[in-house]
Design an enzyme around this catalytic site. Structure first.
Site, PDB file in Angstrom:
ATOM      1  CE1 TYR A 149      -2.976  -3.092   0.346  1.00 49.33           C
ATOM      2  CE2 TYR A 149      -3.514  -2.440   2.572  1.00 49.33           C
ATOM      3  CZ  TYR A 149      -3.663  -3.305   1.506  1.00 49.33           C
ATOM      4  OH  TYR A 149      -4.527  -4.367   1.613  1.00 49.33           O
ATOM      5  CG  HIS A 191      -0.864  -8.673   0.203  1.00 46.89           C
ATOM      6  ND1 HIS A 191      -0.477  -7.359   0.248  1.00 46.89           N
ATOM      7  CD2 HIS A 191      -2.187  -8.647  -0.017  1.00 46.89           C
ATOM      8  CE1 HIS A 191      -1.528  -6.585   0.061  1.00 46.89           C
ATOM      9  NE2 HIS A 191      -2.580  -7.347  -0.107  1.00 46.89           N
TER      10      HIS A 191
HETATM   11  P1  NDP Z   1     -14.140  -1.332   1.084  1.00 43.57           P
HETATM   12  O1  NDP Z   1     -15.107  -2.443   0.944  1.00 43.57           O
HETATM   13  O2  NDP Z   1     -13.678  -0.954   2.434  1.00 43.57           O
HETATM   14  O3  NDP Z   1     -14.775  -0.103   0.327  1.00 43.57           O
HETATM   15  C1  NDP Z   1     -14.116   1.110   0.194  1.00 43.57           C
HETATM   16  C2  NDP Z   1     -14.963   1.983  -0.704  1.00 43.57           C
HETATM   17  O4  NDP Z   1     -16.261   2.154  -0.126  1.00 43.57           O
HETATM   18  C3  NDP Z   1     -14.374   3.340  -0.892  1.00 43.57           C
HETATM   19  O5  NDP Z   1     -14.697   3.749  -2.203  1.00 43.57           O
HETATM   20  C4  NDP Z   1     -15.128   4.177   0.119  1.00 43.57           C
HETATM   21  O6  NDP Z   1     -15.224   5.508  -0.324  1.00 43.57           O
HETATM   22  C5  NDP Z   1     -16.485   3.526   0.132  1.00 43.57           C
HETATM   23  N1  NDP Z   1     -17.162   3.607   1.444  1.00 43.57           N
HETATM   24  C6  NDP Z   1     -16.587   3.500   2.654  1.00 43.57           C
HETATM   25  N2  NDP Z   1     -17.511   3.599   3.621  1.00 43.57           N
HETATM   26  C7  NDP Z   1     -18.697   3.790   3.017  1.00 43.57           C
HETATM   27  C8  NDP Z   1     -20.009   3.967   3.498  1.00 43.57           C
HETATM   28  N3  NDP Z   1     -20.284   3.977   4.805  1.00 43.57           N
HETATM   29  N4  NDP Z   1     -21.012   4.113   2.593  1.00 43.57           N
HETATM   30  C9  NDP Z   1     -20.730   4.097   1.285  1.00 43.57           C
HETATM   31  N5  NDP Z   1     -19.506   3.928   0.751  1.00 43.57           N
HETATM   32  C10 NDP Z   1     -18.482   3.778   1.628  1.00 43.57           C
HETATM   33  O7  NDP Z   1     -12.926  -1.672   0.112  1.00 43.57           O
HETATM   34  P2  NDP Z   1     -11.398  -2.018   0.206  1.00 43.57           P
HETATM   35  O8  NDP Z   1     -11.127  -2.754  -1.035  1.00 43.57           O
HETATM   36  O9  NDP Z   1     -10.591  -0.839   0.541  1.00 43.57           O
HETATM   37  O10 NDP Z   1     -11.274  -3.087   1.392  1.00 43.57           O
HETATM   38  C11 NDP Z   1     -11.096  -2.731   2.743  1.00 43.57           C
HETATM   39  C12 NDP Z   1      -9.683  -3.020   3.212  1.00 43.57           C
HETATM   40  O11 NDP Z   1      -9.373  -4.401   3.085  1.00 43.57           O
HETATM   41  C13 NDP Z   1      -8.577  -2.356   2.379  1.00 43.57           C
HETATM   42  O12 NDP Z   1      -8.491  -0.977   2.632  1.00 43.57           O
HETATM   43  C14 NDP Z   1      -7.389  -3.157   2.799  1.00 43.57           C
HETATM   44  O13 NDP Z   1      -6.937  -2.742   4.072  1.00 43.57           O
HETATM   45  C15 NDP Z   1      -7.984  -4.557   2.840  1.00 43.57           C
HETATM   46  N6  NDP Z   1      -7.811  -5.273   1.544  1.00 43.57           N
HETATM   47  C16 NDP Z   1      -7.016  -6.394   1.535  1.00 43.57           C
HETATM   48  C17 NDP Z   1      -6.779  -7.075   0.358  1.00 43.57           C
HETATM   49  C18 NDP Z   1      -5.910  -8.289   0.371  1.00 43.57           C
HETATM   50  O14 NDP Z   1      -5.557  -8.795  -0.705  1.00 43.57           O
HETATM   51  N7  NDP Z   1      -5.556  -8.811   1.531  1.00 43.57           N
HETATM   52  C19 NDP Z   1      -7.368  -6.652  -0.927  1.00 43.57           C
HETATM   53  C20 NDP Z   1      -8.256  -5.518  -0.808  1.00 43.57           C
HETATM   54  C21 NDP Z   1      -8.461  -4.879   0.393  1.00 43.57           C
HETATM   55  P3  NDP Z   1     -14.477   6.757   0.405  1.00 43.57           P
HETATM   56  O15 NDP Z   1     -13.093   6.301   0.781  1.00 43.57           O
HETATM   57  O16 NDP Z   1     -14.483   7.792  -0.672  1.00 43.57           O
HETATM   58  O17 NDP Z   1     -15.300   7.124   1.598  1.00 43.57           O
END
Ligand code: NDP
Length: 256
Positions: free
Chosen positions: A50, A106
């Site tokens: 990240y 990862h």
């Molecule tokens: P999320 O499911 O957490 O979704 C994030 C998105 O949803 C962003 O666009 C955010 O917008 C939006 N959002 C957040 N809160 C709300 C809400 N209350 N209502 C509506 N929209 C909302 O996605 P991620 O893919 O980021 O997954 C979460 C975490 O998991 C990652 O940040 C990471 O730490 C981990 N991860 C791990 C992976 C792996 O391979 N191990 C792969 C992918 C993720 P905004 O920011 O504009 O508010």
């Protein structure tokens, strides 16, 4: 507010809601993590990939929250396979901590389950550089290979998890092995306009995002929503003033 936790092998407590930091960079990453800690999150999820470990660490130090009160996860990206020890040492340096709480592979390395990497992870735990070790994006078969070869199970398998990805068998099989399924991309993977989610949300006076995250909690699945938006950061932790009934939980399960 106290966020409930899930117990990992080794009696380590993982707060069931954490703050995801993928795609948060620079000042935005720093501000979001500061905000999350102020809002009450005590579990942060980052990764070498990240590129924000420096900001996460700085925000943690500046927050005034005791380091030991925060569960810190980072991950080793596949291209660092073979350089495991140097990688965790760099993560610790960037995060500004003596050890992390959870270090994850990862992705499974291209060579398969990554047994040599897993042995390095065991050594890092032994050396006190991380309290727990685990994997991410692993199949049960790959997890079994690690356990069969070393007798040591990953504390966690971090995988995509949302109503459309609900898999009761995978959950049960993971639990049989004492491997905690941790869900990522809970909101990205969800259709927040789905009438089942909006209907339940309306009934409880919450948002569909909160319904999805509470559904994880009902299943005992740690979840790590990411947001760069202060109101959403707060909203995503505000899950403990309502509960889903068994019927509502089953209705959401059926969206898979
Ligand atoms: P999320 O499911 O957490 O979704 C994030 C998105 O949803 C962003 O666009 C955010 O917008 C939006 N959002 C957040 N809160 C709300 C809400 N209350 N209502 C509506 N929209 C909302 O996605 P991620 O893919 O980021 O997954 C979460 C975490 O998991 C990652 O940040 C990471 O730490 C981990 N991860 C791990 C992976 C792996 O391979 N191990 C792969 C992918 C993720 P905004 O920011 O504009 O508010």
């Amino acid at each position: 507010m106290t966020v409930p936790s899930v117990t990992l092998v080794g009696d380590i407590e993982l707060p069931i809601v954490g703050f995801g930091t993928w795609q948060l960079h620079g000042r935005q990453a720093y501000d979001a993590v500061r905000y999350a800690l102020d809002a009450g999150y005590r579990h942060l999820d980052t990764a070498t990939m990240y590129g924000n470990e420096l900001q996460v660490g700085q925000a943690l130090r500046d927050s005034g929250v005791d380091r030991d009160e925060v569960f810190l996860t980072t991950k080793l990206q596949p291209r660092n396979v073979g350089r495991e020890r140097a990688t965790i040492e760099a993560s610790l340096r960037d995060l500004g901590v003596d050890r992390v709480d959870l270090w994850l592979i990862h992705w499974p390395p291209r060579s398969g389950s990554g047994l040599p990497t897993w042995r390095e992870f065991l050594a890092a735990r032994e050396a006190g550089l991380t309290r727990a070790i685990g994997v991410s994006n692993y199949s049960l078969r790959q997890i079994d290979e690690l356990i069969d070869a070393t007798g040591q199970r990953p504390a966690v398998n971090q995988i995509p998890w949302s109503p459309s990805e609900y898999d009761a068998r995978l959950l049960a099989e993971s639990r049989k092995r004492a491997v905690v399924v941790e869900g990522y991309s809970p909101l990205r993977g969800s259709n927040l306009r789905h009438p089942v989610l909006t209907g339940i949300a309306q009934r409880h006076g919450v948002t569909p995002a909160q319904v999805v995250l509470r559904w994880h909690v009902e299943h005992g699945i740690p979840v790590i929503p990411k947001s760069a938006t202060p109101e959403r950061i707060r909203e995503n932790l505000d899950l403990f003033g309502f509960a889903l009934s068994d019927e509502e939980t089953a209705e959401i399960d059926a969206l898979a």
